[in-house]
Design a protein around this motif. Structure first.
Motif, PDB file in Angstrom:
ATOM      1  N   ALA A  74       0.834  -1.204   0.000  1.00  0.00           N
ATOM      2  CA  ALA A  74       0.000   0.000   0.000  1.00  0.00           C
ATOM      3  C   ALA A  74       0.871   1.258   0.000  1.00  0.00           C
ATOM      4  CB  ALA A  74      -0.927  -0.026   1.208  1.00  0.00           C
ATOM      5  N   ASN A  75       2.029   1.201   0.636  1.00  0.00           N
ATOM      6  CA  ASN A  75       2.921   2.364   0.612  1.00  0.00           C
ATOM      7  C   ASN A  75       3.415   2.637  -0.808  1.00  0.00           C
ATOM      8  OD1 ASN A  75       2.873   3.291   3.221  1.00  0.00           O
ATOM      9  ND2 ASN A  75       4.532   1.956   3.916  1.00  0.00           N
ATOM     10  N   GLN A  76       3.675   1.568  -1.552  1.00  0.00           N
ATOM     11  CA  GLN A  76       4.076   1.760  -2.956  1.00  0.00           C
ATOM     12  C   GLN A  76       2.938   2.448  -3.725  1.00  0.00           C
ATOM     13  OE1 GLN A  76       5.028  -2.325  -4.111  1.00  0.00           O
ATOM     14  NE2 GLN A  76       7.191  -1.787  -4.245  1.00  0.00           N
ATOM     15  N   ALA A  77       1.710   2.037  -3.426  1.00  0.00           N
ATOM     16  CA  ALA A  77       0.558   2.640  -4.115  1.00  0.00           C
ATOM     17  C   ALA A  77       0.415   4.116  -3.749  1.00  0.00           C
ATOM     18  CB  ALA A  77      -0.708   1.876  -3.744  1.00  0.00           C
ATOM     19  N   LEU A  78       0.733   4.443  -2.502  1.00  0.00           N
ATOM     20  CA  LEU A  78       0.689   5.843  -2.056  1.00  0.00           C
ATOM     21  C   LEU A  78       1.699   6.670  -2.860  1.00  0.00           C
ATOM     22  CD1 LEU A  78      -0.151   8.093  -0.051  1.00  0.00           C
ATOM     23  CD2 LEU A  78       1.421   7.090   1.615  1.00  0.00           C
ATOM     24  N   SER A  94      -1.257  -0.627 -10.392  1.00  0.00           N
ATOM     25  CA  SER A  94      -1.551  -2.050 -10.613  1.00  0.00           C
ATOM     26  C   SER A  94      -1.034  -2.941  -9.484  1.00  0.00           C
ATOM     27  CB  SER A  94      -0.918  -2.505 -11.937  1.00  0.00           C
ATOM     28  OG  SER A  94      -1.555  -1.896 -13.030  1.00  0.00           O
ATOM     29  N   PRO A  95      -1.867  -3.170  -8.466  1.00  0.00           N
ATOM     30  CA  PRO A  95      -1.499  -4.153  -7.447  1.00  0.00           C
ATOM     31  C   PRO A  95      -1.688  -5.569  -8.005  1.00  0.00           C
ATOM     32  CG  PRO A  95      -3.577  -3.039  -6.873  1.00  0.00           C
ATOM     33  CD  PRO A  95      -3.159  -2.517  -8.191  1.00  0.00           C
ATOM     34  N   ALA A 136      -6.846  -3.636 -10.445  1.00  0.00           N
ATOM     35  CA  ALA A 136      -6.499  -4.949  -9.872  1.00  0.00           C
ATOM     36  C   ALA A 136      -5.906  -5.824 -10.977  1.00  0.00           C
ATOM     37  CB  ALA A 136      -7.750  -5.603  -9.287  1.00  0.00           C
ATOM     38  N   ALA A 137      -4.648  -6.250 -10.765  1.00  0.00           N
ATOM     39  CA  ALA A 137      -3.934  -7.012 -11.801  1.00  0.00           C
ATOM     40  C   ALA A 137      -3.510  -8.367 -11.242  1.00  0.00           C
ATOM     41  CB  ALA A 137      -2.721  -6.224 -12.285  1.00  0.00           C
ATOM     42  N   SER A 138      -2.922  -9.174 -12.138  1.00  0.00           N
ATOM     43  CA  SER A 138      -2.536 -10.538 -11.766  1.00  0.00           C
ATOM     44  C   SER A 138      -3.764 -11.280 -11.231  1.00  0.00           C
ATOM     45  CB  SER A 138      -1.403 -10.504 -10.723  1.00  0.00           C
ATOM     46  OG  SER A 138      -0.881 -11.777 -10.490  1.00  0.00           O
ATOM     47  N   MET A 148     -10.338  -3.848 -13.322  1.00  0.00           N
ATOM     48  CA  MET A 148      -9.623  -5.118 -13.151  1.00  0.00           C
ATOM     49  C   MET A 148      -9.109  -5.520 -14.515  1.00  0.00           C
ATOM     50  SD  MET A 148     -10.963  -8.199 -14.257  1.00  0.00           S
ATOM     51  CE  MET A 148     -12.227  -8.439 -15.508  1.00  0.00           C
ATOM     52  N   THR A 149      -7.913  -6.110 -14.533  1.00  0.00           N
ATOM     53  CA  THR A 149      -7.397  -6.642 -15.792  1.00  0.00           C
ATOM     54  C   THR A 149      -7.187  -8.132 -15.617  1.00  0.00           C
ATOM     55  OG1 THR A 149      -5.816  -6.361 -17.589  1.00  0.00           O
ATOM     56  CG2 THR A 149      -4.914  -6.160 -15.352  1.00  0.00           C
TER      57      THR A 149
END
Ligand code: G3P
Length: 217
Positions: A112-116, A127-128, A162-164, A182-183
């Motif tokens: 989540a920090n990376q997303a921030l 893209s998590p 939302a990936a993977s 979503m992908t």
């Protein structure tokens, strides 16, 4: 929720586009390798089939190299989103491109920090990777929940992509948590249509209708 196809297979993309439910496409170097096609040709063709965002990933790992590659990719079509990795150079590239009006998809997000950080860098999409977190025994879906809270706290416009995604339950859980996009591989998107009661119900309706001898058209 927007639906993106995670593939570089043109035929699959065309078929999904015909469904009217496809909002965009994501590719990555592994998917391009699997397709056996020329990367730039694939991006060009996909961007002409799908009006929504088409993510094309840089492969350089330094800022100057990423900017050079992004220049080529973003010139292909207006709907190309440049995909950069979640690294300091990737986010520097994201900031520069976003400031210039280019859509950027920040990929390989596992916290989540990376997303921030990506939101602060002006990413259009984060893209998590759900499946890859599940693979190492960490519930990927919890990451979506955390990012949703953080982005809502600060009204970040960055869309959670939302990936993977590996199966329909990932789609369901991501939708319940409010992922914007979503992908998924085309096979997973087609799976969403399926339910055995739909099939058996349709078969029963067809049988009864045929026995009436009537026609609608
Ligand atoms: O496009 C990135 C992501 O969706 C990859 O999925 O299944 O290779 O982890 P996967």
């Amino acid at each position: 929720m927007k639906f993106f196809a995670d593939t570089a297979e043109i035929d699959d993309i065309r078929k999904l586009a015909e469904s009217g439910l496809l909002d965009g496409v994501t590719t990555n170097p592994s998917l391009v390798k699997k397709s056996g096609k020329d990367f730039l040709d694939v991006v060009r063709e996909v961007a002409s089939i799908v009006p929504g965002p088409v993510s094309a990933e840089v492969v350089a790992q330094d800022y100057d190299g990423m900017m050079r590659e992004a220049e080529v990719l973003r010139k292909i079509a207006k709907n190309v989103a440049v995909k950069v990795p979640l690294t300091p150079d990737g986010l520097r590239t994201c900031k520069a491109l976003s400031g210039d009006g280019t859509m950027v998809n920040v990929t390989l997000c596992f916290s989540a920090n990376q997303a921030l950080l990506a939101a602060k860098a002006g990413a259009a999409f984060i893209s998590p990777f759900l499946g890859r977190l599940d693979d190492i025994g960490q519930p990927g879906i919890e990451l979506i929940a955390d990012i949703r809270i953080i982005y809502d706290n600060y009204d970040f416009p960055t869309e959670i992509l939302a990936a993977s995604i590996r199966h329909p339950i990932h789609v369901l859980e991501a939708a319940k948590l409010g992922a914007d996009v979503m992908t998924a591989p085309p096979s997973v998107i087609w799976q969403l249509f399926k339910h055995p009661l739909t099939d058996s119900g349709l078969a029963a309706f067809t049988k009864d209708w045929e026995s009436t001898g009537q026609r609608i058209a």
